[in-house]
Scaffold this motif. Sequence first.
Motif, PDB file in Angstrom:
ATOM      1  N   ILE A 125      24.460  44.199  -0.164  1.00  0.00           N
ATOM      2  CA  ILE A 125      24.990  43.887   1.169  1.00  0.00           C
ATOM      3  C   ILE A 125      23.913  44.115   2.225  1.00  0.00           C
ATOM      4  O   ILE A 125      23.691  43.276   3.102  1.00  0.00           O
ATOM      5  N   ILE A 126      23.221  45.237   2.132  1.00  0.00           N
ATOM      6  CA  ILE A 126      22.153  45.538   3.089  1.00  0.00           C
ATOM      7  C   ILE A 126      21.031  44.511   2.981  1.00  0.00           C
ATOM      8  O   ILE A 126      20.517  44.035   4.005  1.00  0.00           O
ATOM      9  N   ASP A 127      20.651  44.157   1.760  1.00  0.00           N
ATOM     10  CA  ASP A 127      19.610  43.137   1.579  1.00  0.00           C
ATOM     11  C   ASP A 127      20.018  41.817   2.228  1.00  0.00           C
ATOM     12  O   ASP A 127      19.221  41.167   2.902  1.00  0.00           O
ATOM     13  N   TYR A 128      21.262  41.416   2.023  1.00  0.00           N
ATOM     14  CA  TYR A 128      21.753  40.166   2.604  1.00  0.00           C
ATOM     15  C   TYR A 128      21.731  40.235   4.134  1.00  0.00           C
ATOM     16  O   TYR A 128      21.238  39.325   4.805  1.00  0.00           O
ATOM     17  N   LEU A 129      22.262  41.314   4.689  1.00  0.00           N
ATOM     18  CA  LEU A 129      22.313  41.445   6.146  1.00  0.00           C
ATOM     19  C   LEU A 129      20.910  41.543   6.752  1.00  0.00           C
ATOM     20  O   LEU A 129      20.654  40.976   7.819  1.00  0.00           O
ATOM     21  N   ALA A 130      20.003  42.224   6.047  1.00  0.00           N
ATOM     22  CA  ALA A 130      18.616  42.293   6.527  1.00  0.00           C
ATOM     23  C   ALA A 130      17.994  40.901   6.541  1.00  0.00           C
ATOM     24  O   ALA A 130      17.278  40.543   7.490  1.00  0.00           O
ATOM     25  N   GLY A 131      18.257  40.124   5.512  1.00  0.00           N
ATOM     26  CA  GLY A 131      17.752  38.750   5.460  1.00  0.00           C
ATOM     27  C   GLY A 131      18.299  37.909   6.593  1.00  0.00           C
ATOM     28  O   GLY A 131      17.567  37.122   7.218  1.00  0.00           O
ATOM     29  N   GLN A 132      19.586  38.066   6.890  1.00  0.00           N
ATOM     30  CA  GLN A 132      20.190  37.325   7.997  1.00  0.00           C
ATOM     31  C   GLN A 132      19.583  37.745   9.325  1.00  0.00           C
ATOM     32  O   GLN A 132      19.312  36.902  10.193  1.00  0.00           O
ATOM     33  N   TYR A 133      19.335  39.022   9.481  1.00  0.00           N
ATOM     34  CA  TYR A 133      18.728  39.518  10.709  1.00  0.00           C
ATOM     35  C   TYR A 133      17.312  38.953  10.880  1.00  0.00           C
ATOM     36  O   TYR A 133      16.944  38.491  11.967  1.00  0.00           O
ATOM     37  N   LEU A 134      16.544  38.979   9.805  1.00  0.00           N
ATOM     38  CA  LEU A 134      15.169  38.456   9.874  1.00  0.00           C
ATOM     39  C   LEU A 134      15.137  36.972  10.219  1.00  0.00           C
ATOM     40  O   LEU A 134      14.248  36.509  10.914  1.00  0.00           O
ATOM     41  N   LYS A 135      16.114  36.225   9.734  1.00  0.00           N
ATOM     42  CA  LYS A 135      16.190  34.794  10.065  1.00  0.00           C
ATOM     43  C   LYS A 135      16.392  34.588  11.564  1.00  0.00           C
ATOM     44  O   LYS A 135      15.884  33.630  12.137  1.00  0.00           O
ATOM     45  N   THR A 136      17.147  35.475  12.191  1.00  0.00           N
ATOM     46  CA  THR A 136      17.408  35.330  13.625  1.00  0.00           C
ATOM     47  C   THR A 136      16.197  35.742  14.463  1.00  0.00           C
ATOM     48  O   THR A 136      16.114  35.398  15.647  1.00  0.00           O
ATOM     49  N   GLN A 137      15.262  36.470  13.866  1.00  0.00           N
ATOM     50  CA  GLN A 137      14.087  36.947  14.595  1.00  0.00           C
ATOM     51  C   GLN A 137      12.930  35.951  14.560  1.00  0.00           C
ATOM     52  O   GLN A 137      11.950  36.144  15.242  1.00  0.00           O
ATOM     53  N   LYS A 138      13.062  34.898  13.794  1.00  0.00           N
ATOM     54  CA  LYS A 138      11.984  33.888  13.684  1.00  0.00           C
ATOM     55  C   LYS A 138      12.069  32.860  14.772  1.00  0.00           C
ATOM     56  O   LYS A 138      12.989  32.553  15.363  1.00  0.00           O
TER      57      LYS A 138
END
Length: 138
Positions: A125-138
């Motif tokens: 879950i944390i890996d998924y949410l971290a990935g989603q967060y990183l996508k929004t930072q690009k």
Amino acid sequence: MNVAFFLIPKKEVAFVKGTYTMRQAMEKMKYHRYTSIPILNEKGHYIGTLREGDLLWRMFDSNQLISINDIEHTLLADIDLQSHNVPIPIHAEMEDIISRATEQNFIPVVDDGGYFIGIIRRREIIDYLAGQYLKTQK
């Protein structure tokens, strides 16, 4: 996003049965290096989560030095669980998953008949949410 995306299926999950002894559970937990493990009944329904603390409290509450013989003959069904990881149904939504993950290292997942079908670990879950967060930072 639903449960199936995160599910680790039962065949890949170590678990114990309520008919196991403390020793059997301790050996399985040690082998897999787990601090907690799902407990299933003989039919395959999830009945709780055994934690190291549950085993320690059982030994402590016996008010005497517990022997290997006691560990080999005490069934998990006779141990009081200090807390209960509430399972979620396979059709649960992301909000349910995140809510439970804040309180539990893993979330047991059951089908519509109440049969244990696997777990969701907090890590995924944390890996998924971290990935989603990183996508929004690009």
